[in-house]
Write a protein that holds these residues in place. Structure first.
Motif, PDB file in Angstrom:
ATOM      1  N   LYS A 121       0.810  -1.222   0.000  1.00  0.00           N
ATOM      2  CA  LYS A 121       0.000   0.000   0.000  1.00  0.00           C
ATOM      3  C   LYS A 121       0.841   1.270   0.000  1.00  0.00           C
ATOM      4  O   LYS A 121       0.488   2.247  -0.657  1.00  0.00           O
ATOM      5  CB  LYS A 121      -0.920   0.030   1.229  1.00  0.00           C
ATOM      6  CG  LYS A 121      -2.012  -1.012   1.232  1.00  0.00           C
ATOM      7  CD  LYS A 121      -2.775  -1.010   2.539  1.00  0.00           C
ATOM      8  CE  LYS A 121      -3.463   0.322   2.798  1.00  0.00           C
ATOM      9  NZ  LYS A 121      -4.254   0.277   4.058  1.00  0.00           N
ATOM     10  N   TYR A 122       1.936   1.263   0.746  1.00  0.00           N
ATOM     11  CA  TYR A 122       2.712   2.484   0.926  1.00  0.00           C
ATOM     12  C   TYR A 122       4.132   2.295   0.386  1.00  0.00           C
ATOM     13  O   TYR A 122       4.812   1.329   0.739  1.00  0.00           O
ATOM     14  CB  TYR A 122       2.774   2.874   2.405  1.00  0.00           C
ATOM     15  CG  TYR A 122       1.421   3.196   2.990  1.00  0.00           C
ATOM     16  CD1 TYR A 122       0.770   4.375   2.657  1.00  0.00           C
ATOM     17  CD2 TYR A 122       0.794   2.303   3.858  1.00  0.00           C
ATOM     18  CE1 TYR A 122      -0.482   4.667   3.185  1.00  0.00           C
ATOM     19  CE2 TYR A 122      -0.457   2.595   4.390  1.00  0.00           C
ATOM     20  CZ  TYR A 122      -1.092   3.784   4.044  1.00  0.00           C
ATOM     21  OH  TYR A 122      -2.332   4.065   4.554  1.00  0.00           O
TER      22      TYR A 122
ATOM     23  N   GLU B 278       6.895   5.364  11.543  1.00  0.00           N
ATOM     24  CA  GLU B 278       5.587   5.989  11.346  1.00  0.00           C
ATOM     25  C   GLU B 278       4.762   5.241  10.295  1.00  0.00           C
ATOM     26  O   GLU B 278       3.575   4.973  10.490  1.00  0.00           O
ATOM     27  CB  GLU B 278       5.768   7.444  10.926  1.00  0.00           C
ATOM     28  CG  GLU B 278       4.467   8.198  10.719  1.00  0.00           C
ATOM     29  CD  GLU B 278       4.697   9.637  10.289  1.00  0.00           C
ATOM     30  OE1 GLU B 278       3.723  10.288   9.854  1.00  0.00           O
ATOM     31  OE2 GLU B 278       5.848  10.119  10.373  1.00  0.00           O
ATOM     32  N   VAL B 279       5.418   4.886   9.189  1.00  0.00           N
ATOM     33  CA  VAL B 279       4.715   4.168   8.116  1.00  0.00           C
ATOM     34  C   VAL B 279       4.313   2.772   8.575  1.00  0.00           C
ATOM     35  O   VAL B 279       3.197   2.307   8.307  1.00  0.00           O
ATOM     36  CB  VAL B 279       5.588   4.089   6.844  1.00  0.00           C
ATOM     37  CG1 VAL B 279       4.902   3.255   5.765  1.00  0.00           C
ATOM     38  CG2 VAL B 279       5.887   5.481   6.311  1.00  0.00           C
TER      39      VAL B 279
ATOM     40  N   GLU C 265       3.724   1.733  11.638  1.00  0.00           N
ATOM     41  CA  GLU C 265       2.628   1.825  12.597  1.00  0.00           C
ATOM     42  C   GLU C 265       1.308   2.133  11.900  1.00  0.00           C
ATOM     43  O   GLU C 265       0.263   1.576  12.255  1.00  0.00           O
ATOM     44  CB  GLU C 265       2.936   2.907  13.631  1.00  0.00           C
ATOM     45  CG  GLU C 265       3.961   2.484  14.675  1.00  0.00           C
ATOM     46  CD  GLU C 265       4.131   3.522  15.754  1.00  0.00           C
ATOM     47  OE1 GLU C 265       3.955   3.175  16.935  1.00  0.00           O
ATOM     48  OE2 GLU C 265       4.447   4.683  15.417  1.00  0.00           O
ATOM     49  N   LYS C 266       1.351   3.004  10.920  1.00  0.00           N
ATOM     50  CA  LYS C 266       0.137   3.353  10.180  1.00  0.00           C
ATOM     51  C   LYS C 266      -0.424   2.136   9.457  1.00  0.00           C
ATOM     52  O   LYS C 266      -1.617   1.824   9.540  1.00  0.00           O
ATOM     53  CB  LYS C 266       0.440   4.466   9.178  1.00  0.00           C
ATOM     54  CG  LYS C 266      -0.761   4.891   8.318  1.00  0.00           C
ATOM     55  CD  LYS C 266      -0.392   6.042   7.399  1.00  0.00           C
ATOM     56  CE  LYS C 266      -1.547   6.407   6.478  1.00  0.00           C
ATOM     57  NZ  LYS C 266      -2.757   6.824   7.214  1.00  0.00           N
ATOM     58  N   ALA C 267       0.448   1.433   8.738  1.00  0.00           N
ATOM     59  CA  ALA C 267       0.007   0.255   7.986  1.00  0.00           C
ATOM     60  C   ALA C 267      -0.493  -0.840   8.915  1.00  0.00           C
ATOM     61  O   ALA C 267      -1.478  -1.528   8.619  1.00  0.00           O
ATOM     62  CB  ALA C 267       1.150  -0.263   7.115  1.00  0.00           C
ATOM     63  N   TRP C 268       0.184  -1.016  10.057  1.00  0.00           N
ATOM     64  CA  TRP C 268      -0.232  -2.034  11.026  1.00  0.00           C
ATOM     65  C   TRP C 268      -1.591  -1.695  11.619  1.00  0.00           C
ATOM     66  O   TRP C 268      -2.449  -2.567  11.797  1.00  0.00           O
ATOM     67  CB  TRP C 268       0.816  -2.165  12.116  1.00  0.00           C
ATOM     68  CG  TRP C 268       0.532  -3.240  13.124  1.00  0.00           C
ATOM     69  CD1 TRP C 268       0.110  -3.084  14.411  1.00  0.00           C
ATOM     70  CD2 TRP C 268       0.663  -4.655  12.935  1.00  0.00           C
ATOM     71  NE1 TRP C 268      -0.020  -4.296  15.035  1.00  0.00           N
ATOM     72  CE2 TRP C 268       0.313  -5.288  14.151  1.00  0.00           C
ATOM     73  CE3 TRP C 268       1.055  -5.448  11.855  1.00  0.00           C
ATOM     74  CZ2 TRP C 268       0.328  -6.670  14.320  1.00  0.00           C
ATOM     75  CZ3 TRP C 268       1.078  -6.830  12.013  1.00  0.00           C
ATOM     76  CH2 TRP C 268       0.719  -7.418  13.228  1.00  0.00           C
ATOM     77  N   GLY C 269      -1.804  -0.417  11.910  1.00  0.00           N
ATOM     78  CA  GLY C 269      -3.084   0.005  12.461  1.00  0.00           C
ATOM     79  C   GLY C 269      -4.230  -0.213  11.494  1.00  0.00           C
ATOM     80  O   GLY C 269      -5.352  -0.556  11.895  1.00  0.00           O
ATOM     81  N   GLU C 270      -3.951  -0.044  10.204  1.00  0.00           N
ATOM     82  CA  GLU C 270      -4.975  -0.272   9.195  1.00  0.00           C
ATOM     83  C   GLU C 270      -5.224  -1.762   8.975  1.00  0.00           C
ATOM     84  O   GLU C 270      -6.328  -2.176   8.630  1.00  0.00           O
ATOM     85  CB  GLU C 270      -4.571   0.396   7.885  1.00  0.00           C
ATOM     86  CG  GLU C 270      -4.547   1.923   7.987  1.00  0.00           C
ATOM     87  CD  GLU C 270      -3.939   2.583   6.776  1.00  0.00           C
ATOM     88  OE1 GLU C 270      -3.410   1.845   5.909  1.00  0.00           O
ATOM     89  OE2 GLU C 270      -3.967   3.822   6.696  1.00  0.00           O
TER      90      GLU C 270
ATOM     91  N   PRO D 158      -7.167  -2.937  12.865  1.00  0.00           N
ATOM     92  CA  PRO D 158      -7.793  -1.749  13.464  1.00  0.00           C
ATOM     93  C   PRO D 158      -8.213  -1.998  14.912  1.00  0.00           C
ATOM     94  O   PRO D 158      -8.655  -3.081  15.281  1.00  0.00           O
ATOM     95  CB  PRO D 158      -9.009  -1.493  12.570  1.00  0.00           C
ATOM     96  CG  PRO D 158      -9.307  -2.835  11.941  1.00  0.00           C
ATOM     97  CD  PRO D 158      -7.965  -3.480  11.757  1.00  0.00           C
TER      98      PRO D 158
END
Length: 238
Positions: A192-193, A206-207, A209-214, A217
């Motif tokens: 995705k990123y 940061e990336v 953590e963001k991807a893991w959170g998505e 959730p």
């Protein structure tokens, strides 16, 4: 256990890949216990048209390729040495060679099949950037690959067969091109990123953590635990 997949396109001849991977590893270590990461190393040749066996000092290559003066090229190597040292890496700023990395990538695909790709990538990086002996000599390639855990007979078989893992290397490079990657290191997180370059560890964290959170959730609970009408391990309240 579910993990976050990270594809990393790199070249053994790329000093920013060497530094960038160390920064990425630092981010993963910082998030240990919070984010689970699975890394897939992918092939990317910075100098695919250089003939096998055609090696040159790194400084000479930089002068020819980028129009630098020898002093500018050497100063850049010293700067990279300082950056590598800041990440806990050794770096030979003088006397390193540059050459075609296709055979190294083919062996890295063998290592992937044998489940030791991380070890062999690390060994090849160290051999190229930290050791005085050139990684572009056949005997040295064999020595490093075997010391990293590959079987010598398998290493020789790959080196002696130009077609071995050729398509796998080309497929990696084609995918990188399709994703718009024109240089390395190039990181793709959870498909995705995309992250280009040797970013600071904080950016990688940061990336991730963001991807893991998505991917996983956090569930927001509505309604208090005390007044909920539900059954639990102690039975059903009525």
């Amino acid at each position: 256990m579910e993990k976050l997949r990270v594809d990393i396109w790199s070249d053994i001849a790329c000093p920013w890949c060497y530094v960038g991977k160390a920064r990425f590893d630092k981010a993963v270590q910082q998030l240990e216990g919070t984010v689970q990461v699975e890394v897939r190393h992918r092939s990317f040749e910075l100098d695919p048209h250089r003939e096998p066996g055609d090696t040159a000092p790194v400084v000479d290559m930089l002068v020819k390729k980028y129009g630098m003066s020898p002093a500018q090229a050497q100063a850049g190597e010293y700067r990279l040495q300082d950056l590598a040292k800041a990440e806990g890496l050794e770096y030979q700023a003088e006397g390193r060679d540059h050459g075609n990395t296709f055979d190294l990538h083919r062996l890295l695909h063998l290592a992937s099949e044998r489940g030791i790709e991380a070890q062999v990538w690390k060994a090849f990086y160290a051999a190229n950037f930290a050791d005085e002996a050139s990684i572009f000599e056949r005997d040295r390639v064999i020595e490093v690959a075997v010391a990293a855990g590959l079987d010598k007979d398998e290493v020789l078989a790959v080196l002696d067969d130009p077609a071995a893992y050729r398509d796998a290397v080309r497929a990696d490079q084609a995918e990188a091109a399709a994703l718009g990657a024109t240089g390395v290191p190039f990181f793709v997180v959870d498909q995705k990123y995309g992250v280009s370059g040797a970013q600071p560890a904080e950016v990688f964290a940061e990336v991730l953590e963001k991807a893991w959170g998505e991917k996983r959730p956090v569930i927001t609970q509505i309604g208090g635990a005390d007044d909920v009408e539900a059954c639990g391990p102690d039975g059903c309240a009525v």
